[in-house]
Scaffold this active site. Structure first.
Site, PDB file in Angstrom:
ATOM      1  N   THR A  93      -8.145  -4.563  -8.313  1.00  0.00           N
ATOM      2  CA  THR A  93      -7.622  -3.576  -7.366  1.00  0.00           C
ATOM      3  C   THR A  93      -8.731  -2.589  -6.996  1.00  0.00           C
ATOM      4  O   THR A  93      -9.601  -2.296  -7.815  1.00  0.00           O
ATOM      5  CB  THR A  93      -6.387  -2.834  -7.925  1.00  0.00           C
ATOM      6  OG1 THR A  93      -5.808  -2.047  -6.881  1.00  0.00           O
ATOM      7  CG2 THR A  93      -6.720  -1.927  -9.099  1.00  0.00           C
ATOM      8  N   THR A  94      -8.686  -2.118  -5.764  1.00  0.00           N
ATOM      9  CA  THR A  94      -9.659  -1.128  -5.299  1.00  0.00           C
ATOM     10  C   THR A  94      -9.117   0.265  -5.590  1.00  0.00           C
ATOM     11  O   THR A  94      -8.039   0.601  -5.100  1.00  0.00           O
ATOM     12  CB  THR A  94      -9.865  -1.249  -3.765  1.00  0.00           C
ATOM     13  OG1 THR A  94     -10.117  -2.612  -3.451  1.00  0.00           O
ATOM     14  CG2 THR A  94     -11.007  -0.390  -3.288  1.00  0.00           C
ATOM     15  N   PRO A  95      -9.828   1.096  -6.394  1.00  0.00           N
ATOM     16  CA  PRO A  95      -9.360   2.468  -6.580  1.00  0.00           C
ATOM     17  C   PRO A  95      -9.294   3.185  -5.225  1.00  0.00           C
ATOM     18  O   PRO A  95     -10.263   3.164  -4.467  1.00  0.00           O
ATOM     19  CB  PRO A  95     -10.432   3.095  -7.484  1.00  0.00           C
ATOM     20  CG  PRO A  95     -11.078   1.929  -8.164  1.00  0.00           C
ATOM     21  CD  PRO A  95     -11.044   0.811  -7.163  1.00  0.00           C
TER      22      PRO A  95
ATOM     23  N   HIS B 182       0.843  -1.211   0.000  1.00  0.00           N
ATOM     24  CA  HIS B 182       0.000   0.000   0.000  1.00  0.00           C
ATOM     25  C   HIS B 182       0.876   1.258   0.000  1.00  0.00           C
ATOM     26  O   HIS B 182       0.651   2.176  -0.773  1.00  0.00           O
ATOM     27  CB  HIS B 182      -0.914   0.021   1.229  1.00  0.00           C
ATOM     28  CG  HIS B 182      -2.107  -0.872   1.096  1.00  0.00           C
ATOM     29  ND1 HIS B 182      -3.120  -0.632   0.189  1.00  0.00           N
ATOM     30  CD2 HIS B 182      -2.452  -2.016   1.726  1.00  0.00           C
ATOM     31  CE1 HIS B 182      -4.023  -1.583   0.273  1.00  0.00           C
ATOM     32  NE2 HIS B 182      -3.642  -2.448   1.193  1.00  0.00           N
TER      33      HIS B 182
ATOM     34  N   HIS C  85     -16.246 -12.612  -4.243  1.00  0.00           N
ATOM     35  CA  HIS C  85     -15.742 -13.499  -3.193  1.00  0.00           C
ATOM     36  C   HIS C  85     -16.967 -14.021  -2.448  1.00  0.00           C
ATOM     37  O   HIS C  85     -17.777 -13.228  -1.960  1.00  0.00           O
ATOM     38  CB  HIS C  85     -14.844 -12.743  -2.215  1.00  0.00           C
ATOM     39  CG  HIS C  85     -13.469 -12.451  -2.754  1.00  0.00           C
ATOM     40  ND1 HIS C  85     -13.262 -11.629  -3.815  1.00  0.00           N
ATOM     41  CD2 HIS C  85     -12.239 -12.903  -2.367  1.00  0.00           C
ATOM     42  CE1 HIS C  85     -11.949 -11.565  -4.072  1.00  0.00           C
ATOM     43  NE2 HIS C  85     -11.311 -12.333  -3.200  1.00  0.00           N
TER      44      HIS C  85
ATOM     45  N   GLU D 254     -16.348 -17.541   1.432  1.00  0.00           N
ATOM     46  CA  GLU D 254     -14.952 -17.464   1.872  1.00  0.00           C
ATOM     47  C   GLU D 254     -14.875 -17.812   3.359  1.00  0.00           C
ATOM     48  O   GLU D 254     -13.859 -18.266   3.853  1.00  0.00           O
ATOM     49  CB  GLU D 254     -14.498 -16.015   1.646  1.00  0.00           C
ATOM     50  CG  GLU D 254     -13.051 -15.830   1.354  1.00  0.00           C
ATOM     51  CD  GLU D 254     -12.686 -14.349   1.162  1.00  0.00           C
ATOM     52  OE1 GLU D 254     -13.593 -13.486   1.098  1.00  0.00           O
ATOM     53  OE2 GLU D 254     -11.487 -14.070   1.088  1.00  0.00           O
TER      54      GLU D 254
HETATM   55 ZN   LIG Z   1      -9.232 -12.837  -3.415  1.00  0.00          ZN
END
Ligand SMILES: [Zn+2]
Length: 337
Positions: A101-103, A69, A201, A204
């Site tokens: 990816t998360t903006p 990060h 997801h 999980e």
């Molecule tokens: Zn994953």
């Protein structure tokens, strides 16, 4: 040719990989050195420790996330990180990659700039690494709340107007234990109506009520499906929802006890569409080749099985029909030459 070499050289398709989790220790060290110089900083010390030792607890593995990060908070850092990840997948003979990816907004760039930088870099990688085709699945992190998800969707929807050749779907990820899926249905319906596929997801963790709701809602692919009950699996089977299996990730996170007991076995043997993926190859110190080697050895897969798995991965990918045909030809050529 021995089997490991055969698998390493095999053209592969990766459908479940998160950008930050895909940064290998070697790459994190390179990026930390570029960012902070040769002086020994905390990140470099942690990376060198990873390089010198073999076995790590999950908590220790997860120390790689804050480093990733921190090294992707600027446009240059993000660009370098993404190019390294694409290079690493390409060197592992991955010919088609869907990256998630998360903006994020940082002190140095807005969410819009984050997404733009990712898309520009994917286009740049096309000339640097022509053997790999990369698509993007922007992530909605469900642990960050619905307002953040709405903001992400509006940025993605805007980007889709000009970049729909690269943005192929939406990933729903993040800690499922601290949020409810119910909140996200509307946003995901909007995504679907905007020609985005859904890779969610799901199962999980052990929460069969939520898994039931998610499967009923529908998705184009299910990430993990680890705790799917037989009743919920019947829904997945009826709807033919492919399941992305991440063997090493599940083993290291302790959600499966051993490779032999991994749900991949039953899914594959019952002819349910299933794909092998890495999830976070940097964090879990694996590659897609390693995952295929583990699966081949554990489940005694033949080369025919490897070919069928690879072709199935193309079928359930979010590539367009021309791209799918091109990748399938590459795979078939490798197995039949
Ligand atoms: Zn994953």
């Amino acid at each position: 040719m021995d089997m490991e070499k055969f698998i390493k050289n095999m053209p592969k398709v990766e459908l479940h990989a998160h950008l930050n989790g895909s940064l290998s220790t070697k790459t994190l060290l390179e990026l930390a050195t570029l960012e902070y110089g040769e002086t020994n900083n905390e990140f470099q010390t942690i990376c060198r420790n990873f390089q010198q030792n073999q076995e790590f607890s999950l908590d220790e593995c997860f120390k790689k996330f804050p480093i990733a990060h921190a090294l992707t908070t600027t446009k240059d850092g993000l660009r370098r990180a993404l190019l390294s990840v694409i290079r690493d997948f390409s060197q592992d003979n991955v010919v088609y990659l869907e990256l998630r990816t998360t903006p994020k907004s940082t002190t140095k760039m807005s969410k819009v700039e984050y997404l733009e930088t990712v898309l520009e870099t994917i286009r740049l990688a096309d000339s640097l690494y022509p053997d790999i085709c990369v698509k993007l699945l922007p992530s909605i992190d469900r642990s960050k709340g619905i307002e953040m998800a709405k903001e992400t969707m509006s940025i993605v929807t805007e980007a889709m107007k000009t970049q729909s050749d690269l943005i192929k779907g939406i990933d729903l990820s993040g800690n499922p234990a601290i949020s409810s899926f119910d909140e996200y249905g509307k946003i995901l319906s909007d995504a679907k109506n905007n020609n985005l596929k859904l890779a969610l997801h799901c199962a999980e963790i052990d929460n069969s009520d939520e898994t039931y709701k998610m499967l009923q809602f529908g998705m184009d692919r299910c990430g993990h499906g680890t705790f799917i009950t037989s009743q919920n699996l019947n829904i997945a089977k009826e709807k033919q929802i492919p399941i992305e299996c991440c063997l090493t990730s599940n083993l290291k996170c302790g959600t499966v006890k051993s490779y032999v007991e991994h749900h991949f076995k039953n899914l594959y043997q019952s002819n349910h569409p299933v794909v092998l993926c890495t999830d976070d190859p940097g964090v879990f110190d694996t590659t897609l080749s390693d995952e295929f080697i583990i699966a081949q050895k554990t489940f005694n897969l033949s080369t025919k099985d490897l070919e069928l798995l690879s072709l199935k991965a193309v079928d359930v990918s979010f590539a367009d029909s021309v791209e799918k045909e091109f990748i399938k030809q590459k795979i078939s050529k490798y197995f039949n030459d």
